[in-house]
Design a protein around this motif. Structure first.
Motif, PDB file in Angstrom:
ATOM      1  N   PRO A  21       0.841  -1.206   0.000  1.00 47.53           N
ATOM      2  CA  PRO A  21       0.000   0.000   0.000  1.00 47.53           C
ATOM      3  C   PRO A  21       0.877   1.258   0.000  1.00 47.53           C
ATOM      4  N   ILE A  22       0.587   2.162  -0.922  1.00 50.80           N
ATOM      5  CA  ILE A  22       1.396   3.378  -1.024  1.00 50.80           C
ATOM      6  C   ILE A  22       0.568   4.646  -0.974  1.00 50.80           C
ATOM      7  N   GLY A  23      -0.747   4.518  -1.065  1.00 49.10           N
ATOM      8  CA  GLY A  23      -1.576   5.718  -1.079  1.00 49.10           C
ATOM      9  C   GLY A  23      -3.026   5.408  -0.773  1.00 49.10           C
ATOM     10  N   PHE A  24      -3.757   6.469  -0.542  1.00 51.14           N
ATOM     11  CA  PHE A  24      -5.163   6.371  -0.192  1.00 51.14           C
ATOM     12  C   PHE A  24      -5.903   7.473  -0.931  1.00 51.14           C
ATOM     13  N   VAL A  25      -7.074   7.145  -1.434  1.00 53.89           N
ATOM     14  CA  VAL A  25      -7.904   8.106  -2.160  1.00 53.89           C
ATOM     15  C   VAL A  25      -9.298   8.079  -1.557  1.00 53.89           C
ATOM     16  N   GLN A  26      -9.847   9.266  -1.372  1.00 47.45           N
ATOM     17  CA  GLN A  26     -11.248   9.375  -0.987  1.00 47.45           C
ATOM     18  C   GLN A  26     -11.961  10.168  -2.069  1.00 47.45           C
ATOM     19  N   ILE A  27     -13.073   9.631  -2.529  1.00 47.16           N
ATOM     20  CA  ILE A  27     -13.906  10.299  -3.532  1.00 47.16           C
ATOM     21  C   ILE A  27     -15.247  10.577  -2.872  1.00 47.16           C
ATOM     22  N   ILE A  28     -15.680  11.819  -2.929  1.00 51.51           N
ATOM     23  CA  ILE A  28     -16.977  12.155  -2.349  1.00 51.51           C
ATOM     24  C   ILE A  28     -17.856  12.867  -3.373  1.00 51.51           C
ATOM     25  N   ASP A  29     -19.137  12.792  -3.134  1.00 51.28           N
ATOM     26  CA  ASP A  29     -20.109  13.591  -3.870  1.00 51.28           C
ATOM     27  C   ASP A  29     -20.363  14.823  -3.005  1.00 51.28           C
ATOM     28  N   PRO A  30     -19.817  15.978  -3.379  1.00 50.53           N
ATOM     29  CA  PRO A  30     -19.941  17.151  -2.508  1.00 50.53           C
ATOM     30  C   PRO A  30     -21.370  17.647  -2.323  1.00 50.53           C
ATOM     31  N   ALA A  31     -22.269  17.279  -3.218  1.00 48.41           N
ATOM     32  CA  ALA A  31     -23.673  17.682  -3.054  1.00 48.41           C
ATOM     33  C   ALA A  31     -24.357  16.862  -1.962  1.00 48.41           C
ATOM     34  N   GLU A  32     -23.824  15.674  -1.672  1.00 43.84           N
ATOM     35  CA  GLU A  32     -24.444  14.769  -0.710  1.00 43.84           C
ATOM     36  C   GLU A  32     -23.676  14.661   0.605  1.00 43.84           C
ATOM     37  N   GLU A  33     -22.415  15.021   0.604  1.00 45.07           N
ATOM     38  CA  GLU A  33     -21.548  14.855   1.769  1.00 45.07           C
ATOM     39  C   GLU A  33     -22.127  15.587   2.976  1.00 45.07           C
ATOM     40  N   GLU A  34     -22.212  14.909   4.103  1.00 41.76           N
ATOM     41  CA  GLU A  34     -23.002  15.397   5.236  1.00 41.76           C
ATOM     42  C   GLU A  34     -22.419  16.579   5.998  1.00 41.76           C
ATOM     43  N   THR A  35     -21.110  16.822   5.938  1.00 47.71           N
ATOM     44  CA  THR A  35     -20.556  17.961   6.682  1.00 47.71           C
ATOM     45  C   THR A  35     -20.705  19.274   5.916  1.00 47.71           C
ATOM     46  N   ARG A  36     -21.073  19.179   4.645  1.00 47.38           N
ATOM     47  CA  ARG A  36     -21.222  20.369   3.774  1.00 47.38           C
ATOM     48  C   ARG A  36     -19.891  21.093   3.595  1.00 47.38           C
ATOM     49  N   TYR A  37     -18.799  20.341   3.637  1.00 50.00           N
ATOM     50  CA  TYR A  37     -17.450  20.884   3.479  1.00 50.00           C
ATOM     51  C   TYR A  37     -17.359  21.791   2.254  1.00 50.00           C
ATOM     52  N   TRP A  38     -17.960  21.386   1.144  1.00 48.61           N
ATOM     53  CA  TRP A  38     -17.896  22.144  -0.104  1.00 48.61           C
ATOM     54  C   TRP A  38     -19.031  23.164  -0.233  1.00 48.61           C
ATOM     55  N   GLY A  39     -19.836  23.323   0.800  1.00 49.72           N
ATOM     56  CA  GLY A  39     -20.954  24.261   0.742  1.00 49.72           C
ATOM     57  C   GLY A  39     -22.095  23.673  -0.069  1.00 49.72           C
ATOM     58  N   ASP A  40     -22.844  24.540  -0.714  1.00 47.12           N
ATOM     59  CA  ASP A  40     -23.976  24.115  -1.547  1.00 47.12           C
ATOM     60  C   ASP A  40     -23.473  23.760  -2.942  1.00 47.12           C
ATOM     61  N   ALA A  41     -22.888  22.593  -3.053  1.00 45.98           N
ATOM     62  CA  ALA A  41     -22.307  22.152  -4.321  1.00 45.98           C
ATOM     63  C   ALA A  41     -23.398  21.629  -5.251  1.00 45.98           C
ATOM     64  N   PRO A  42     -23.297  21.929  -6.531  1.00 38.12           N
ATOM     65  CA  PRO A  42     -24.282  21.402  -7.480  1.00 38.12           C
ATOM     66  C   PRO A  42     -24.073  19.905  -7.704  1.00 38.12           C
ATOM     67  N   ARG A  43     -25.076  19.253  -8.192  1.00 33.81           N
ATOM     68  CA  ARG A  43     -24.958  17.834  -8.560  1.00 33.81           C
ATOM     69  C   ARG A  43     -24.017  17.726  -9.760  1.00 33.81           C
ATOM     70  N   GLY A  44     -23.506  16.527  -9.979  1.00 35.50           N
ATOM     71  CA  GLY A  44     -22.642  16.300 -11.138  1.00 35.50           C
ATOM     72  C   GLY A  44     -21.175  16.548 -10.858  1.00 35.50           C
ATOM     73  N   GLN A  45     -20.807  16.670  -9.593  1.00 33.43           N
ATOM     74  CA  GLN A  45     -19.407  16.868  -9.228  1.00 33.43           C
ATOM     75  C   GLN A  45     -18.947  15.736  -8.326  1.00 33.43           C
ATOM     76  N   ARG A  46     -17.638  15.521  -8.302  1.00 31.20           N
ATOM     77  CA  ARG A  46     -16.990  14.679  -7.315  1.00 31.20           C
ATOM     78  C   ARG A  46     -15.779  15.460  -6.811  1.00 31.20           C
ATOM     79  N   ALA A  47     -15.394  15.184  -5.589  1.00 35.44           N
ATOM     80  CA  ALA A  47     -14.189  15.778  -5.015  1.00 35.44           C
ATOM     81  C   ALA A  47     -13.280  14.635  -4.591  1.00 35.44           C
ATOM     82  N   ILE A  48     -11.999  14.798  -4.860  1.00 32.91           N
ATOM     83  CA  ILE A  48     -11.009  13.754  -4.579  1.00 32.91           C
ATOM     84  C   ILE A  48      -9.980  14.282  -3.596  1.00 32.91           C
ATOM     85  N   ASP A  49      -9.641  13.452  -2.621  1.00 34.67           N
ATOM     86  CA  ASP A  49      -8.489  13.682  -1.749  1.00 34.67           C
ATOM     87  C   ASP A  49      -7.525  12.528  -1.993  1.00 34.67           C
TER      88      ASP A  49
END
Length: 149
Positions: A21-49
């Protein structure tokens, strides 16, 4: 704890050719993510860490391979039009990495206590890169990505 992951999040582990193992990726749907980290994000996006572990694996193409695999996962969903990343402003190496892979700077934004650069990659630009029209992409190491959730 121990339950199913929320439907808006996927977590993936990057493996080197020796399956270390050398890395870790998290993919979220910012429109659905419960902490609202990305604010009021529109549908059709993903955010990657993306997190790459040991310093010894940096600069060897693993990050590129892992990110490209994560982008393939994101854009496999026909409803996804844009993928976002938010490296710290102070992480110049990460900012340059995303720019080399076709991400476009959108804005500087404060997330909690962190000053970040928001970058976006459109489906059109992703498709161009997959067809070979994407410019000078760096070489990719031989690695795999597996789903953790």
């Amino acid at each position: 704890p121990g339950g199913a992951p929320p439907p808006w999040r996927r977590q993936l582990i990057g493996l080197a050719e020796n399956l270390q193992p050398i890395g870790f990726v998290q993919i979220i749907d910012p429109a659905e993510e419960e902490t609202r980290y990305w604010g009021d994000a529109p549908r059709g996006q993903r955010a990657i860490d993306v997190w790459i572990g040991e310093a010894s694996v940096l600069g060897r193409g693993y990050g590129t391979a892992i990110l490209r695999a994560a982008l393939d996962v994101c854009f496999a969903d026909p409803d996804v039009e844009t993928v976002l990343v938010d490296p710290l402003v102070s992480n110049v190496r990460a900012c340059r990495f995303y720019e080399r892979l076709g991400f476009v700077f959108v804005e500087r934004r404060r997330f909690d206590a962190h000053e970040c650069c928001v970058y976006a990659l459109s489906r059109e630009r992703y498709d161009d890169d997959r067809r070979g029209d994407g410019g000078d992409a760096p070489p990719v190491a031989d690695s795999k990505i597996v789903g953790a959730s």
